[in-house]
Design a protein around this motif. Structure first.
Motif, PDB file in Angstrom:
ATOM      1  N   ILE A 113      -2.473  -0.787  -0.579  1.00 25.11           N
ATOM      2  CA  ILE A 113      -2.240   0.102   0.566  1.00 25.11           C
ATOM      3  C   ILE A 113      -3.537   0.368   1.316  1.00 25.11           C
ATOM      4  O   ILE A 113      -3.632   0.166   2.532  1.00 25.11           O
ATOM      5  CB  ILE A 113      -1.601   1.420   0.085  1.00 25.11           C
ATOM      6  CG1 ILE A 113      -0.140   1.178  -0.336  1.00 25.11           C
ATOM      7  CG2 ILE A 113      -1.668   2.492   1.180  1.00 25.11           C
ATOM      8  CD1 ILE A 113       0.473   2.337  -1.100  1.00 25.11           C
ATOM      9  N   PHE A 114      -4.554   0.820   0.596  1.00 24.77           N
ATOM     10  CA  PHE A 114      -5.809   1.160   1.257  1.00 24.77           C
ATOM     11  C   PHE A 114      -6.508  -0.079   1.820  1.00 24.77           C
ATOM     12  O   PHE A 114      -7.096  -0.039   2.904  1.00 24.77           O
ATOM     13  CB  PHE A 114      -6.735   1.892   0.287  1.00 24.77           C
ATOM     14  CG  PHE A 114      -6.277   3.278  -0.056  1.00 24.77           C
ATOM     15  CD1 PHE A 114      -6.001   4.202   0.935  1.00 24.77           C
ATOM     16  CD2 PHE A 114      -6.121   3.660  -1.375  1.00 24.77           C
ATOM     17  CE1 PHE A 114      -5.579   5.481   0.622  1.00 24.77           C
ATOM     18  CE2 PHE A 114      -5.695   4.933  -1.705  1.00 24.77           C
ATOM     19  CZ  PHE A 114      -5.418   5.853  -0.703  1.00 24.77           C
ATOM     20  N   ARG A 115      -6.451  -1.170   1.080  1.00 23.09           N
ATOM     21  CA  ARG A 115      -7.117  -2.388   1.530  1.00 23.09           C
ATOM     22  C   ARG A 115      -6.547  -2.853   2.869  1.00 23.09           C
ATOM     23  O   ARG A 115      -7.284  -3.247   3.777  1.00 23.09           O
ATOM     24  CB  ARG A 115      -6.974  -3.475   0.475  1.00 23.09           C
ATOM     25  CG  ARG A 115      -7.739  -4.751   0.791  1.00 23.09           C
ATOM     26  CD  ARG A 115      -7.720  -5.676  -0.410  1.00 23.09           C
ATOM     27  NE  ARG A 115      -6.383  -5.893  -0.908  1.00 23.09           N
ATOM     28  CZ  ARG A 115      -6.048  -5.918  -2.197  1.00 23.09           C
ATOM     29  NH1 ARG A 115      -6.967  -5.700  -3.122  1.00 23.09           N
ATOM     30  NH2 ARG A 115      -4.811  -6.147  -2.569  1.00 23.09           N
ATOM     31  N   ASN A 116      -5.226  -2.797   3.010  1.00 21.88           N
ATOM     32  CA  ASN A 116      -4.604  -3.183   4.269  1.00 21.88           C
ATOM     33  C   ASN A 116      -5.029  -2.270   5.409  1.00 21.88           C
ATOM     34  O   ASN A 116      -5.350  -2.740   6.508  1.00 21.88           O
ATOM     35  CB  ASN A 116      -3.075  -3.164   4.123  1.00 21.88           C
ATOM     36  CG  ASN A 116      -2.519  -4.445   3.540  1.00 21.88           C
ATOM     37  OD1 ASN A 116      -2.674  -5.509   4.115  1.00 21.88           O
ATOM     38  ND2 ASN A 116      -1.872  -4.344   2.393  1.00 21.88           N
ATOM     39  N   LEU A 117      -5.039  -0.971   5.167  1.00 19.66           N
ATOM     40  CA  LEU A 117      -5.421  -0.026   6.209  1.00 19.66           C
ATOM     41  C   LEU A 117      -6.886  -0.209   6.608  1.00 19.66           C
ATOM     42  O   LEU A 117      -7.229  -0.204   7.797  1.00 19.66           O
ATOM     43  CB  LEU A 117      -5.181   1.405   5.738  1.00 19.66           C
ATOM     44  CG  LEU A 117      -3.715   1.793   5.505  1.00 19.66           C
ATOM     45  CD1 LEU A 117      -3.625   3.224   4.966  1.00 19.66           C
ATOM     46  CD2 LEU A 117      -2.903   1.675   6.794  1.00 19.66           C
TER      47      LEU A 117
END
Length: 222
Positions: A113-117
């Motif tokens: 999730i964070f990596r994509n954002l």
């Protein structure tokens, strides 16, 4: 290692083309969604593969036998990954403000999730300095995490489509190739269907904020 990455990319592209073709031909919806899910899964495998290859877990001395990770460790690992992969000439300012250092067994989901954002913010940045902030707070029943960047913002016309699978504003103007976006679609699915939470976004030029709200009972993954 490069051969492995290319094989993963080829498989992801094939799965996405299959999904696109099935959608256009109105083939059975459940089968079409299965093709999309395969594309999504391979998309995540590619990212996890690259993360493992870089040896980040080892460099951060994270014990792979642990059942979970703290939020601070998740963000620190990702910051190291971003620092190592920034485009030439770009600098990263990364600010973390945690009300409490939460522990979770959903660390693989949260890494994705964070990596994509974060990656979306870096790709959208139009200056040399990429500014990212992560803030965590709580309500009685949920944990609230805000991911903020100070890039160009999201075009109002695109706001309703950014979570749609296949939507992308990333175009290679030299080749005309469109990078079919699956990242934000994955983020939405993970938060809503795997973690039982919600995601919303506000954006103006110079500031975009993704707000993730995750129920406390779902956070730990126990």
């Amino acid at each position: 290692m490069q051969k492995g990455t290319h094989m993963i990319e080829d498989t992801m592209s094939t799965a996405y083309r299959l999904y696109h073709d099935m959608s256009e031909r109105n083939i059975d919806e459940s089968l079409t969604r299965t093709a999309l899910q395969i594309a999504r899964d391979v998309h995540e495998i590619k990212k996890d593969y690259n993360l493992i290859v870089r040896g980040l877990s080892s460099s951060m001395k994270v014990n792979s036998e642990n059942d979970g990770m703290s939020l601070d460790d998740i963000l620190t690992i990702l910051k190291s990954s971003l620092d190592a992969s920034l485009p030439k000439g770009k600098r990263l300012s990364f600010n973390i403000q945690l009300e409490e250092n939460l522990y979770t067994q959903n660390h693989y989901l949260l890494l994705s999730i964070f990596r994509n954002l974060f990656n979306n913010a870096i790709e959208a940045a139009d200056g040399n300095l990429v500014e990212l902030s992560v803030r965590q707070s709580s309500t009685d029943s949920s944990y609230v995490i805000e991911v903020e960047d100070h890039g160009p913002g999201i075009d109002p016309e695109d706001m309703e489509q950014i979570f749609e699978p296949g939507f992308s504003t990333k175009i290679n103007y030299e080749t005309g190739e469109v990078n079919r976006g699956l990242g934000l679609s994955l983020v939405k699915d993970f938060i809503e269907f795997r973690l039982g939470g919600t995601i919303r976004v506000t954006s103006v030029p110079g500031k975009t904020v993704f707000t993730l709200t995750i129920p406390k009972e779902k956070w730990s993954g126990l």
